[in-house]
Scaffold this motif. Structure first.
Motif, PDB file in Angstrom:
ATOM      1  N   VAL A 123      -4.070   1.534 -12.596  1.00  0.00           N
ATOM      2  CA  VAL A 123      -5.170   1.252 -12.084  1.00  0.00           C
ATOM      3  C   VAL A 123      -5.219  -0.847 -12.401  1.00  0.00           C
ATOM      4  O   VAL A 123      -5.500  -0.673 -13.770  1.00  0.00           O
ATOM      5  CB  VAL A 123      -6.823   1.608 -13.383  1.00  0.00           C
ATOM      6  CG1 VAL A 123      -7.833   1.780 -13.006  1.00  0.00           C
ATOM      7  CG2 VAL A 123      -6.306   2.916 -12.905  1.00  0.00           C
ATOM      8  N   ILE A 124      -6.172  -0.900 -11.586  1.00  0.00           N
ATOM      9  CA  ILE A 124      -6.119  -3.453 -11.866  1.00  0.00           C
ATOM     10  C   ILE A 124      -7.886  -2.838 -12.097  1.00  0.00           C
ATOM     11  O   ILE A 124      -9.018  -2.126 -10.619  1.00  0.00           O
ATOM     12  CB  ILE A 124      -5.362  -3.186 -10.279  1.00  0.00           C
ATOM     13  CG1 ILE A 124      -4.194  -3.205 -10.421  1.00  0.00           C
ATOM     14  CG2 ILE A 124      -5.971  -5.003 -10.621  1.00  0.00           C
ATOM     15  CD1 ILE A 124      -3.451  -3.823 -11.245  1.00  0.00           C
ATOM     16  N   THR A 125      -7.772  -3.845 -12.746  1.00  0.00           N
ATOM     17  CA  THR A 125      -9.436  -4.119 -12.510  1.00  0.00           C
ATOM     18  C   THR A 125     -10.546  -5.218 -12.528  1.00  0.00           C
ATOM     19  O   THR A 125     -10.945  -5.574 -12.770  1.00  0.00           O
ATOM     20  CB  THR A 125      -9.868  -3.941 -14.211  1.00  0.00           C
ATOM     21  OG1 THR A 125      -9.758  -4.095 -15.366  1.00  0.00           O
ATOM     22  CG2 THR A 125      -9.428  -2.410 -14.696  1.00  0.00           C
ATOM     23  N   ALA A 141       2.566   5.671  -0.578  1.00  0.00           N
ATOM     24  CA  ALA A 141       1.864   5.598  -1.323  1.00  0.00           C
ATOM     25  C   ALA A 141      -0.182   4.865  -1.495  1.00  0.00           C
ATOM     26  O   ALA A 141       0.206   4.405  -0.204  1.00  0.00           O
ATOM     27  CB  ALA A 141       1.933   3.705  -2.423  1.00  0.00           C
ATOM     28  N   ILE A 142      -1.010   5.521  -1.611  1.00  0.00           N
ATOM     29  CA  ILE A 142      -2.275   5.921  -1.877  1.00  0.00           C
ATOM     30  C   ILE A 142      -2.587   4.383  -2.542  1.00  0.00           C
ATOM     31  O   ILE A 142      -2.639   4.328  -3.380  1.00  0.00           O
ATOM     32  CB  ILE A 142      -3.187   6.738  -1.625  1.00  0.00           C
ATOM     33  CG1 ILE A 142      -3.009   7.436  -2.569  1.00  0.00           C
ATOM     34  CG2 ILE A 142      -2.597   7.271  -0.220  1.00  0.00           C
ATOM     35  CD1 ILE A 142      -4.291   8.929  -2.422  1.00  0.00           C
ATOM     36  N   VAL A 143      -4.103   3.505  -1.837  1.00  0.00           N
ATOM     37  CA  VAL A 143      -4.725   2.536  -2.700  1.00  0.00           C
ATOM     38  C   VAL A 143      -5.977   2.814  -2.571  1.00  0.00           C
ATOM     39  O   VAL A 143      -6.400   2.619  -1.199  1.00  0.00           O
ATOM     40  CB  VAL A 143      -4.440   0.979  -1.986  1.00  0.00           C
ATOM     41  CG1 VAL A 143      -4.786   0.339  -2.961  1.00  0.00           C
ATOM     42  CG2 VAL A 143      -2.738   0.624  -1.938  1.00  0.00           C
ATOM     43  N   GLU A 144      -6.826   3.233  -3.451  1.00  0.00           N
ATOM     44  CA  GLU A 144      -8.197   4.108  -3.552  1.00  0.00           C
ATOM     45  C   GLU A 144      -8.778   2.600  -4.270  1.00  0.00           C
ATOM     46  O   GLU A 144      -8.908   1.981  -4.674  1.00  0.00           O
ATOM     47  CB  GLU A 144      -8.489   4.924  -4.341  1.00  0.00           C
ATOM     48  CG  GLU A 144      -7.769   6.022  -3.793  1.00  0.00           C
ATOM     49  CD  GLU A 144      -8.241   7.040  -4.118  1.00  0.00           C
ATOM     50  OE1 GLU A 144      -8.259   8.397  -3.704  1.00  0.00           O
ATOM     51  OE2 GLU A 144      -8.624   7.492  -5.195  1.00  0.00           O
ATOM     52  N   SER A 145     -10.029   2.685  -3.549  1.00  0.00           N
ATOM     53  CA  SER A 145     -11.438   1.884  -4.721  1.00  0.00           C
ATOM     54  C   SER A 145     -11.235   2.165  -5.962  1.00  0.00           C
ATOM     55  O   SER A 145     -11.435   3.337  -6.309  1.00  0.00           O
ATOM     56  CB  SER A 145     -13.147   2.143  -4.055  1.00  0.00           C
ATOM     57  OG  SER A 145     -13.268   3.097  -3.987  1.00  0.00           O
ATOM     58  N   GLY A 161     -11.586  -6.774  -6.073  1.00  0.00           N
ATOM     59  CA  GLY A 161     -11.652  -7.007  -7.506  1.00  0.00           C
ATOM     60  C   GLY A 161     -10.789  -6.215  -8.232  1.00  0.00           C
ATOM     61  O   GLY A 161     -10.715  -6.022  -9.701  1.00  0.00           O
ATOM     62  N   GLY A 162     -10.938  -4.809  -7.764  1.00  0.00           N
ATOM     63  CA  GLY A 162     -10.375  -3.614  -8.490  1.00  0.00           C
ATOM     64  C   GLY A 162     -10.177  -2.875  -7.643  1.00  0.00           C
ATOM     65  O   GLY A 162     -10.364  -2.423  -6.594  1.00  0.00           O
ATOM     66  N   PHE A 163      -9.430  -1.680  -8.175  1.00  0.00           N
ATOM     67  CA  PHE A 163      -8.222  -0.621  -6.728  1.00  0.00           C
ATOM     68  C   PHE A 163      -7.399   0.219  -7.561  1.00  0.00           C
ATOM     69  O   PHE A 163      -7.064  -0.510  -8.768  1.00  0.00           O
ATOM     70  CB  PHE A 163      -7.131  -1.388  -5.963  1.00  0.00           C
ATOM     71  CG  PHE A 163      -6.796  -2.652  -5.813  1.00  0.00           C
ATOM     72  CD1 PHE A 163      -5.421  -2.247  -6.088  1.00  0.00           C
ATOM     73  CD2 PHE A 163      -6.770  -3.523  -5.689  1.00  0.00           C
ATOM     74  CE1 PHE A 163      -4.788  -2.731  -6.751  1.00  0.00           C
ATOM     75  CE2 PHE A 163      -5.619  -4.592  -6.310  1.00  0.00           C
ATOM     76  CZ  PHE A 163      -4.302  -4.247  -7.113  1.00  0.00           C
ATOM     77  N   ALA A 164      -6.874   1.088  -7.103  1.00  0.00           N
ATOM     78  CA  ALA A 164      -6.169   2.144  -7.363  1.00  0.00           C
ATOM     79  C   ALA A 164      -4.809   2.566  -6.961  1.00  0.00           C
ATOM     80  O   ALA A 164      -4.913   2.691  -5.621  1.00  0.00           O
ATOM     81  CB  ALA A 164      -6.467   3.560  -8.757  1.00  0.00           C
ATOM     82  N   ILE A 165      -3.870   2.522  -7.388  1.00  0.00           N
ATOM     83  CA  ILE A 165      -3.120   2.362  -6.635  1.00  0.00           C
ATOM     84  C   ILE A 165      -2.082   4.037  -6.859  1.00  0.00           C
ATOM     85  O   ILE A 165      -1.882   4.219  -8.786  1.00  0.00           O
ATOM     86  CB  ILE A 165      -1.699   1.843  -6.861  1.00  0.00           C
ATOM     87  CG1 ILE A 165      -2.113  -0.215  -5.885  1.00  0.00           C
ATOM     88  CG2 ILE A 165      -0.055   2.009  -6.056  1.00  0.00           C
ATOM     89  CD1 ILE A 165      -1.270  -0.580  -6.526  1.00  0.00           C
ATOM     90  N   LYS A 166      -1.857   5.218  -5.971  1.00  0.00           N
ATOM     91  CA  LYS A 166      -1.532   6.343  -6.444  1.00  0.00           C
ATOM     92  C   LYS A 166      -0.337   6.917  -5.629  1.00  0.00           C
ATOM     93  O   LYS A 166       0.052   6.870  -4.079  1.00  0.00           O
ATOM     94  CB  LYS A 166      -2.424   7.450  -6.487  1.00  0.00           C
ATOM     95  CG  LYS A 166      -3.263   6.745  -6.896  1.00  0.00           C
ATOM     96  CD  LYS A 166      -4.759   7.819  -7.311  1.00  0.00           C
ATOM     97  CE  LYS A 166      -6.554   7.670  -7.713  1.00  0.00           C
ATOM     98  NZ  LYS A 166      -7.306   9.033  -7.892  1.00  0.00           N
TER      99      LYS A 166
END
Length: 315
Positions: free
Chosen positions: A95-97, A138-142, A78-83
């Motif tokens: 930030v994808i919501t 790139a890290i993808v987090e919850s 549903g959502g995640f953050a790319i950093k």
């Protein structure tokens, strides 16, 4: 929330940039520890060994060919953050919501096509956002779901808490609230609000935006003088644990309060800024000297947090 001029803050023991760099960062931070805090992936792995929770790691994109699998991985999210692992100052964080077919919805409501996100990942790997322009991962987090008690004060972005930790002791803290001016980011230079917090209780003391006093959030209209952070003692102990995890004597610890998981560590900073003093209406120097003058240091994170709560309480 009284306004205190920079001149008076000087008299109150304001730490300036030169003194911070020479007397605290250079003296108390081992150069060997910098790569650990300048890389979010290394930070996550290091603090986990010391019982400090961070947002869940969903994926690490290290090579260009791995980008093609990203959409597959994100299919059910549903959502995640790319950093960017080596990014600083919030640069490169997306930030994808939510999702709408092949469109990804950002916190601001803007939409991105899958190809645009993949391009963003390519830019991260190329080092566009890394500290020295070196290749990155790139890290993808919850996604962090901010606790409603704090989320209501912030405009779009997740409010976070910066704690300055010296020799393992939490010495000063502030809450950062995103505004329309800061584009939903908790960045004080861009216009976020800095709210000084009582180390003893986690209650708000004083607030500034662009270094000027504020009593109400300009976008939510809510009063900022009666905020209290939940699980405050737990947050201070987490911040204190980061000393053992990194060996850094002087650092900024950035935490959030997640609605489901409670306090989580976002990142560490080996060169924390000085705006926290304006937010608190107090200088850092007297507190740093208090720790330097300790005849017998406290050896556990909880003992150090409890000492700080008792010693630096505004009550």
């Amino acid at each position: 929330m009284g306004w205190i001029s920079p001149r008076r803050l000087n008299r109150l023991g304001m730490l300036n940039m030169n003194r911070r760099n020479v007397d605290y960062i250079a003296r108390y931070n081992e150069r060997a520890s910098y790569p650990l805090v300048d890389n979010k992936l290394k930070t996550k792995l290091a603090v986990a060994e010391y019982g400090v929770k961070t947002p869940s790691l969903l994926q690490v994109v290290r090579q260009q060919h791995e980008i093609s699998h990203f959409r597959e991985m994100a299919e059910d999210l549903g959502g995640f953050a790319i950093k960017p692992a080596k990014g600083s100052g919030g640069k490169g964080i997306t930030v994808i919501t939510g999702r709408d077919e092949d469109q990804y919805i950002k916190a601001s409501g803007a939409r991105l096509a899958g190809a645009e996100l993949e391009r963003h990942l390519t830019n991260i790997l190329a080092g566009l956002y890394s500290l020295a322009g070196t290749p990155d991962v790139a890290i993808v987090e919850s996604l962090v779901e901010s606790a409603p008690s704090l989320a209501k004060y912030s405009y779009q972005g997740v409010p976070d808490i910066r704690i300055v930790v010296f020799q393992g002791y939490p010495v000063m803290a502030m809450l950062r609230l995103a505004t329309k001016a800061s584009d939903g980011k908790a960045n004080l230079h861009q216009g976020a609000i800095g709210v000084g917090l009582d180390v003893g209780t986690g209650k708000s003391l004083n607030a500034v935006q662009f270094n000027r006093p504020v009593a109400l959030h300009p976008d939510t209209g809510l009063a900022i003088d009666n905020i209290k952070i939940d699980a405050w003692d737990q947050m201070l102990e987490m911040a204190s644990r980061c000393y053992e995890a990194t060996g850094l004597g002087y650092m900024g610890v950035d935490l959030v309060v997640d609605a489901n998981q409670g306090p989580l560590l976002l990142e560490l900073n080996a060169r924390p800024g000085l705006a926290i003093q304006m937010a608190n209406g107090l200088g850092l120097l007297p507190r740093l000297r208090t720790i330097e003058d300790l005849k017998r240091p406290h050896f556990t994170p909880w003992e150090r947090a409890a000492f700080a709560m008792d010693t630096f309480s505004a009550a």
